[in-house]
Motif scaffolding. Structure first.
Motif, PDB file in Angstrom:
ATOM      1  N   ASN A  21       0.842  -1.179   0.000  1.00  0.00           N
ATOM      2  CA  ASN A  21       0.000   0.000   0.000  1.00  0.00           C
ATOM      3  C   ASN A  21       0.884   1.239   0.000  1.00  0.00           C
ATOM      4  N   GLU A  22       0.290   2.392  -0.138  1.00  0.00           N
ATOM      5  CA  GLU A  22       1.030   3.654  -0.091  1.00  0.00           C
ATOM      6  C   GLU A  22       0.358   4.591   0.897  1.00  0.00           C
ATOM      7  N   VAL A  23       1.173   5.469   1.491  1.00  0.00           N
ATOM      8  CA  VAL A  23       0.658   6.509   2.366  1.00  0.00           C
ATOM      9  C   VAL A  23       1.556   7.735   2.189  1.00  0.00           C
ATOM     10  N   SER A  24       0.954   8.928   2.250  1.00  0.00           N
ATOM     11  CA  SER A  24       1.757  10.151   2.111  1.00  0.00           C
ATOM     12  C   SER A  24       1.153  11.271   2.939  1.00  0.00           C
ATOM     13  N   GLY A  25       1.971  12.265   3.221  1.00  0.00           N
ATOM     14  CA  GLY A  25       1.533  13.424   3.988  1.00  0.00           C
ATOM     15  C   GLY A  25       2.618  13.887   4.925  1.00  0.00           C
ATOM     16  N   GLN A  26       2.225  14.669   5.916  1.00  0.00           N
ATOM     17  CA  GLN A  26       3.168  15.144   6.923  1.00  0.00           C
ATOM     18  C   GLN A  26       3.511  13.997   7.871  1.00  0.00           C
ATOM     19  N   ALA A  27       4.724  14.046   8.416  1.00  0.00           N
ATOM     20  CA  ALA A  27       5.169  12.958   9.287  1.00  0.00           C
ATOM     21  C   ALA A  27       5.498  13.482  10.678  1.00  0.00           C
ATOM     22  N   ARG A  28       5.210  12.624  11.656  1.00  0.00           N
ATOM     23  CA  ARG A  28       5.639  12.837  13.038  1.00  0.00           C
ATOM     24  C   ARG A  28       6.651  11.745  13.326  1.00  0.00           C
TER      25      ARG A  28
END
Length: 159
Positions: A21-28
């Motif tokens: 799968n894929e995931v994207s965005g801001q990271a913590r």
């Protein structure tokens, strides 16, 4: 019996491919090898960073915090899970090109390159047939370092 053992190993080795799968965005950042991207915990595949309980671990985590601050992170998840985290390779744009975050962390001395695949197989037999282990190595491009087997009596056998 040999056929069944080989089939079990094949299914375990190939299962993860179907779950990518894929995931994207801001990271913590949790620590130097675990980030949370858009609410999804991701264990960075292929690196081993020191724990936060050590000075090196705290420094590594601070480095990753600085690296990812304000960046959009894109992760390709391979379908594997470790604890509550999905395993994947994550990238950020550096000079206009998508660059592997793990490679950046390793090249800056904050983690080790640790491409080690551990296959844990629960079987009822005393040991896994060598042919099945070899078949699994071929499927995973010879990246298996060792295989652990849990025998019917819960004793551990390592190949």
């Amino acid at each position: 019996l040999r056929f069944v053992t080989t089939l079990v190993v094949f299914l375990i080795c190939s299962l993860n491919t179907a779950l990518a799968n894929e995931v994207s965005g801001q990271a913590r950042v949790r620590d130097a090898d675990t980030i949370v991207v858009s609410g999804t915990p991701v264990r960075l595949n292929g690196i081993d960073a020191p724990e936060n309980s050590t000075r090196a671990g705290m420094e590594a985590t601070q480095f990753v915090n600085r690296l990812l601050q304000g960046e959009t992170v894109a992760c390709d998840l391979n379908g594997e899970r470790t604890y509550d985290r999905w395993v994947g390779v994550c990238h950020i744009k550096v000079d206009g090109r998508w660059t592997d975050i793990g490679a950046i962390i390793v090249s800056n001395g904050h983690a080790l390159d640790a491409v080690v695949i551990l296959v844990v197989v629960i079987v009822r037999w005393s040991q896994l047939e060598p042919e099945a282990i070899e078949a699994c190595k071929v499927l995973l491009e010879n990246q298996i370092i060792y295989v652990e087997l849990l025998n019917y009596d819960n004793s551990l056998y390592k190949y």
